[in-house]
Design a protein around this motif. Structure first.
Motif, PDB file in Angstrom:
ATOM      1  N   SER A 180     -15.899   8.470  27.738  1.00  0.00           N
ATOM      2  CA  SER A 180     -16.200   7.040  27.825  1.00  0.00           C
ATOM      3  C   SER A 180     -17.696   6.787  27.928  1.00  0.00           C
ATOM      4  O   SER A 180     -18.219   5.824  27.357  1.00  0.00           O
ATOM      5  N   ARG A 181     -18.407   7.657  28.636  1.00  0.00           N
ATOM      6  CA  ARG A 181     -19.860   7.502  28.741  1.00  0.00           C
ATOM      7  C   ARG A 181     -20.534   7.814  27.407  1.00  0.00           C
ATOM      8  O   ARG A 181     -21.506   7.160  27.021  1.00  0.00           O
ATOM      9  N   GLY A 291     -18.376 -11.246  31.171  1.00  0.00           N
ATOM     10  CA  GLY A 291     -17.550 -12.438  31.047  1.00  0.00           C
ATOM     11  C   GLY A 291     -17.468 -12.960  29.632  1.00  0.00           C
ATOM     12  O   GLY A 291     -16.659 -13.843  29.331  1.00  0.00           O
ATOM     13  N   ALA A 292     -18.281 -12.436  28.729  1.00  0.00           N
ATOM     14  CA  ALA A 292     -18.340 -12.964  27.368  1.00  0.00           C
ATOM     15  C   ALA A 292     -17.652 -12.040  26.365  1.00  0.00           C
ATOM     16  O   ALA A 292     -16.958 -12.491  25.460  1.00  0.00           O
ATOM     17  N   ASP A 293     -17.860 -10.739  26.496  1.00  0.00           N
ATOM     18  CA  ASP A 293     -17.301  -9.798  25.529  1.00  0.00           C
ATOM     19  C   ASP A 293     -15.800  -9.633  25.746  1.00  0.00           C
ATOM     20  O   ASP A 293     -15.298  -9.669  26.870  1.00  0.00           O
ATOM     21  N   ARG A 294     -15.090  -9.426  24.644  1.00  0.00           N
ATOM     22  CA  ARG A 294     -13.651  -9.210  24.730  1.00  0.00           C
ATOM     23  C   ARG A 294     -13.370  -7.822  25.283  1.00  0.00           C
ATOM     24  O   ARG A 294     -14.019  -6.843  24.906  1.00  0.00           O
ATOM     25  N   PHE A 295     -12.396  -7.728  26.194  1.00  0.00           N
ATOM     26  CA  PHE A 295     -11.975  -6.431  26.738  1.00  0.00           C
ATOM     27  C   PHE A 295     -10.566  -6.158  26.244  1.00  0.00           C
ATOM     28  O   PHE A 295      -9.640  -6.935  26.493  1.00  0.00           O
ATOM     29  N   ASP A 296     -10.404  -5.062  25.531  1.00  0.00           N
ATOM     30  CA  ASP A 296      -9.108  -4.687  24.956  1.00  0.00           C
ATOM     31  C   ASP A 296      -8.786  -3.260  25.403  1.00  0.00           C
ATOM     32  O   ASP A 296      -9.386  -2.297  24.910  1.00  0.00           O
ATOM     33  N   ALA A 302      -8.609   3.886  22.352  1.00  0.00           N
ATOM     34  CA  ALA A 302      -8.804   4.468  21.023  1.00  0.00           C
ATOM     35  C   ALA A 302     -10.219   5.018  20.869  1.00  0.00           C
ATOM     36  O   ALA A 302     -10.415   6.092  20.275  1.00  0.00           O
ATOM     37  N   ARG A 303     -11.206   4.302  21.416  1.00  0.00           N
ATOM     38  CA  ARG A 303     -12.591   4.779  21.324  1.00  0.00           C
ATOM     39  C   ARG A 303     -12.785   6.065  22.130  1.00  0.00           C
ATOM     40  O   ARG A 303     -13.481   6.984  21.703  1.00  0.00           O
TER      41      ARG A 303
END
Length: 341
Positions: A180-181, A291-296, A302-303
């Motif tokens: 993840s990092r 607060g602005a970017d979408r979190f999926d 997948a990433r």
């Protein structure tokens, strides 16, 4: 002392409408800001990002805060400690929506503690814990998400069992954390590697600092080892009955179940329908920090899986290094063992 400072001190307890935002460089003065309950809920972090331009600011001597703090003041704040970049802000925000909790995210005042001498810390911590344990209602309790490096002081921050504080420890499996990092810019982990090596060396004197810097995967592995072993040390100091560990990937797999367990740990009544509403709401769909970017969660997973495949050789080598460190550092070994199925 100014009339305004006197007004702040007179209204300091029992509610947290005046928030101790930061120490000055001498640790003798504290910047106080007037906060509403909504301000606390809205702030992703209680540093400059959590301020409104019109907030009233008053500077008072810490000695006056100490004098005005009752000996029997509440010091029952609950705590979230974490290894960094493992969803602690999201978990804090979700819990902050439950009745009975006032969530405070990363008070910048606490960041001064590691720079203080042991004597200074010993004098200031009881006052700081009392200030951060205030709430807007008698049946409400503060829940403080600390900055990741403050896990080093976790036992002192949570205080004795008689005060009633408990802690949630948030982490991830090392392979997943490293991947993840690697999926994000490595500017912060590279910049912090000297400080992390210094902290890790206290628990693992035999580590080779050059090996910890070998590549980005090793730098991420060193970050995991430093912060995860700090959690283990803090958990031992606080006591197992007052600590709950939470794996962020497991949380994302079953957020309602996991939130219910966390709420129970903090002695909260949490209606399952209310938790489901929170999980289905906008908080789980937005990046908690911005607060602005979408979190999926699915896209995130997948990433991470893609990084695990693309950089398998680097990640495997960093995991071998981590396992070698664990042989010479019991707390790192304990942290690794805790991630096993």
């Amino acid at each position: 002392m100014t009339e305004t400072a006197g007004r702040v001190l007179a209204s300091l307890y029992p509610n947290p409408s005046w928030f101790p935002q930061a120490f000055d460089s001498t640790f003798e003065w504290v910047r106080m800001l007037e906060f509403t309950e909504q301000d606390y809920r809205a702030a992703a972090f209680l540093d400059q990002r959590g301020l409104r331009p019109e907030m009233e600011i008053v500077v008072v001597p810490f000695s006056s805060l100490a004098e005005i703090t009752p000996a029997g003041a509440r010091r029952d704040a609950q705590w979230i400690f974490h290894i960094g970049h493992v969803g602690s802000t999201l978990v804090s925000k979700l819990l902050g929506e439950l009745t009975g909790l006032l969530a405070l995210r990363e008070p910048v005042l606490l960041r001064a503690l590691p720079a203080m001498s042991q004597d200074e810390r010993g004098e200031r911590l009881p006052i700081i814990r009392a200030l951060l344990s205030r709430s807007f209602a008698p049946d409400q309790r503060a829940l403080i998400k600390a900055t990741s490096f403050l896990s080093e002081l976790g036992g002192a921050l949570a205080g004795p069992a008689s005060d009633g504080g408990k802690a949630l420890m948030i982490r991830m499996k090392p392979e997943r954390f490293i991947a993840s990092r690697l999926d994000t810019p490595m500017i912060e982990p590279r910049a912090r590697i000297p400080e992390r090596i210094a902290r890790l060396t206290k628990r693992a004197p035999a580590i080779d600092p050059a090996e910890a810097r070998r590549d980005d995967a090793h730098i991420a592995a060193a970050a995991w080892a430093t912060e995860a072993s700090a959690l283990e040390e803090a958990a031992a100091a606080i006591g197992p009955s007052r600590v709950m560990f939470l794996d962020f990937d497991r949380f994302l797999d079953a957020p309602v179940d996991q939130l219910q367990q966390v709420a129970s740990h903090f002695d909260l009544e949490a209606d399952r329908d209310r938790l489901q509403t929170l999980v289905d709401g906008p908080m789980m769909a937005r990046h908690a920090k911005t607060g602005a970017d979408r979190f999926d969660p699915a896209a995130r997973n997948a990433r991470i899986e893609q990084q695990c495949a693309m950089r398998a050789t680097e990640i495997s080598a960093s995991m071998r290094w981590l396992e070698h460190v664990a042989k010479h550092a019991p707390l790192v070994g304990q942290a690794l063992n805790r991630t096993m199925p």
